[in-house]
Motif scaffolding. Structure first.
Motif, PDB file in Angstrom:
ATOM      1  N   ALA A  51    -154.421 -52.313  49.637  1.00  0.00           N
ATOM      2  CA  ALA A  51    -153.523 -51.598  50.543  1.00  0.00           C
ATOM      3  C   ALA A  51    -153.348 -50.191  49.992  1.00  0.00           C
ATOM      4  CB  ALA A  51    -152.176 -52.319  50.654  1.00  0.00           C
ATOM      5  N   LEU A  52    -153.867 -49.199  50.704  1.00  0.00           N
ATOM      6  CA  LEU A  52    -153.920 -47.826  50.213  1.00  0.00           C
ATOM      7  C   LEU A  52    -152.893 -46.956  50.934  1.00  0.00           C
ATOM      8  CD1 LEU A  52    -155.266 -45.544  48.569  1.00  0.00           C
ATOM      9  CD2 LEU A  52    -156.955 -45.343  50.421  1.00  0.00           C
ATOM     10  N   ASP A  53    -151.992 -46.390  50.180  1.00  0.00           N
ATOM     11  CA  ASP A  53    -150.982 -45.469  50.697  1.00  0.00           C
ATOM     12  C   ASP A  53    -151.656 -44.122  50.978  1.00  0.00           C
ATOM     13  OD1 ASP A  53    -148.837 -43.794  51.185  1.00  0.00           O
ATOM     14  OD2 ASP A  53    -147.733 -44.335  49.377  1.00  0.00           O
ATOM     15  N   CYS A  54    -151.662 -43.716  52.251  1.00  0.00           N
ATOM     16  CA  CYS A  54    -152.286 -42.449  52.641  1.00  0.00           C
ATOM     17  C   CYS A  54    -151.245 -41.464  53.170  1.00  0.00           C
ATOM     18  CB  CYS A  54    -153.359 -42.696  53.703  1.00  0.00           C
ATOM     19  SG  CYS A  54    -154.731 -43.711  53.173  1.00  0.00           S
ATOM     20  N   SER A  55    -150.011 -41.601  52.757  1.00  0.00           N
ATOM     21  CA  SER A  55    -148.925 -40.759  53.248  1.00  0.00           C
ATOM     22  C   SER A  55    -149.034 -39.334  52.720  1.00  0.00           C
ATOM     23  CB  SER A  55    -147.579 -41.358  52.837  1.00  0.00           C
ATOM     24  OG  SER A  55    -147.464 -41.393  51.428  1.00  0.00           O
ATOM     25  N   GLY A  56    -148.207 -38.442  53.277  1.00  0.00           N
ATOM     26  CA  GLY A  56    -148.240 -37.051  52.872  1.00  0.00           C
ATOM     27  C   GLY A  56    -147.927 -36.834  51.405  1.00  0.00           C
ATOM     28  N   SER A  57    -147.029 -37.633  50.861  1.00  0.00           N
ATOM     29  CA  SER A  57    -146.684 -37.463  49.443  1.00  0.00           C
ATOM     30  C   SER A  57    -147.865 -37.739  48.532  1.00  0.00           C
ATOM     31  CB  SER A  57    -145.508 -38.374  49.073  1.00  0.00           C
ATOM     32  OG  SER A  57    -145.875 -39.744  49.147  1.00  0.00           O
ATOM     33  N   MET A  58    -148.805 -38.556  49.005  1.00  0.00           N
ATOM     34  CA  MET A  58    -149.980 -38.883  48.202  1.00  0.00           C
ATOM     35  C   MET A  58    -150.945 -37.715  48.081  1.00  0.00           C
ATOM     36  SD  MET A  58    -150.080 -42.065  46.965  1.00  0.00           S
ATOM     37  CE  MET A  58    -151.801 -42.605  46.932  1.00  0.00           C
ATOM     38  N   THR A  59    -150.831 -36.722  48.980  1.00  0.00           N
ATOM     39  CA  THR A  59    -151.735 -35.577  48.935  1.00  0.00           C
ATOM     40  C   THR A  59    -151.299 -34.552  47.895  1.00  0.00           C
ATOM     41  OG1 THR A  59    -150.507 -34.371  50.658  1.00  0.00           O
ATOM     42  CG2 THR A  59    -152.243 -35.872  51.382  1.00  0.00           C
ATOM     43  N   GLN A  60    -150.135 -34.738  47.324  1.00  0.00           N
ATOM     44  CA  GLN A  60    -149.630 -33.798  46.323  1.00  0.00           C
ATOM     45  C   GLN A  60    -150.077 -34.224  44.922  1.00  0.00           C
ATOM     46  OE1 GLN A  60    -145.422 -33.028  46.809  1.00  0.00           O
ATOM     47  NE2 GLN A  60    -145.513 -33.510  49.001  1.00  0.00           N
ATOM     48  N   GLY A  61    -150.456 -33.238  44.135  1.00  0.00           N
ATOM     49  CA  GLY A  61    -150.851 -33.526  42.760  1.00  0.00           C
ATOM     50  C   GLY A  61    -152.085 -34.383  42.624  1.00  0.00           C
ATOM     51  N   GLU A  62    -152.980 -34.335  43.608  1.00  0.00           N
ATOM     52  CA  GLU A  62    -154.229 -35.107  43.543  1.00  0.00           C
ATOM     53  C   GLU A  62    -153.994 -36.614  43.459  1.00  0.00           C
ATOM     54  OE1 GLU A  62    -157.248 -33.695  43.900  1.00  0.00           O
ATOM     55  OE2 GLU A  62    -156.238 -31.791  44.171  1.00  0.00           O
ATOM     56  N   GLN A  63    -152.858 -37.068  43.941  1.00  0.00           N
ATOM     57  CA  GLN A  63    -152.562 -38.505  43.848  1.00  0.00           C
ATOM     58  C   GLN A  63    -153.494 -39.334  44.735  1.00  0.00           C
ATOM     59  OE1 GLN A  63    -147.822 -38.567  42.713  1.00  0.00           O
ATOM     60  NE2 GLN A  63    -148.380 -38.547  44.878  1.00  0.00           N
TER      61      GLN A  63
END
Length: 203
Positions: A51-63
């Motif tokens: 289950a992969l979290d693809c939310s906007g917060s994940m785009t920060q800091g190369e997460q």
């Protein structure tokens, strides 16, 4: 740092044999001494649902990039062990199955790279969708061992219940913020799940 959990390792080999258990219980309240188990058939195989979290917060800091690296590594190991894999991506108001349960094949980053991020973190929705997939697989292949790998930064206040049909759960923490919330560890504790730092999984 110990080597991360390898797909297929550490899963209990015994399942409850309910007819024998109920016969032993009779009219008494169910207790541990009544439980009878059947050995899992190794030929039934293993399913690794990510289950992969693809939310906007994940785009920060190369997460999100870090999570994709973990995903590639998990798929490679599943391929080597001839396991089945599935992928659920969740973001915004959606949780969709990107890969239905199937035998793992050779993967590379070209297939993973187009997965984009954006929107809120519907953690409960993503976990519920993965739970539905696992439940359906349990009906289809009841003796298969089912793993759930949750890849997230934990940037959600939701605390969904642990999917009932997951035999083993691993919460993979990809949070890389100066001020960490530490919610992945909290979720792992609430679920009695394994906790892994994402960086350790791709070393």
């Amino acid at each position: 740092m110990p080597r991360p959990a390898t797909p297929g390792a550490g899963v209990p080999g015994a399942r409850i044999h309910w007819p024998r258990t109920l016969a032993a219980k009779r009219q008494a309240r169910l207790a541990a001494e009544h439980l009878r188990h059947r050995r899992a058939d190794a030929r039934a195989g293993v399913l690794h649902c990510v289950a992969l979290d693809c939310s906007g917060s994940m785009t920060q800091g190369e997460q999100l990039a870090l999570a994709k690296g973990v995903l590639v590594r998990l798929l490679e190991r599943a391929y080597q062990s001839r396991a089945d894999v599935a992928l659920v991506c969740f973001a915004g108001r959606q949780a969709e199955i990107r890969l239905a349960p199937s035998r793992a094949r050779y993967w590379n980053a070209d297939w993973i790279r187009p997965i984009a991020g954006g929107g809120g973190t519907p953690l409960a929705l993503g976990v519920a969708r993965a739970g539905q997939l696992l439940a359906a697989q349990a009906r289809h292949r009841p003796m298969q061992r089912r793993w759930l790998w949750l890849l997230t930064d934990g940037r959600s206040s939701e605390l969904p219940p642990r999917p009932a049909w997951a035999d083993h759960v691993v919460v993979v923490d990809v949070e890389r913020r100066a001020v960490a919330l530490g919610r992945c560890r909290t979720l792992a504790l609430a679920w009695s799940a394994d906790y892994r730092d994402a960086a350790a999984l791709i070393e």
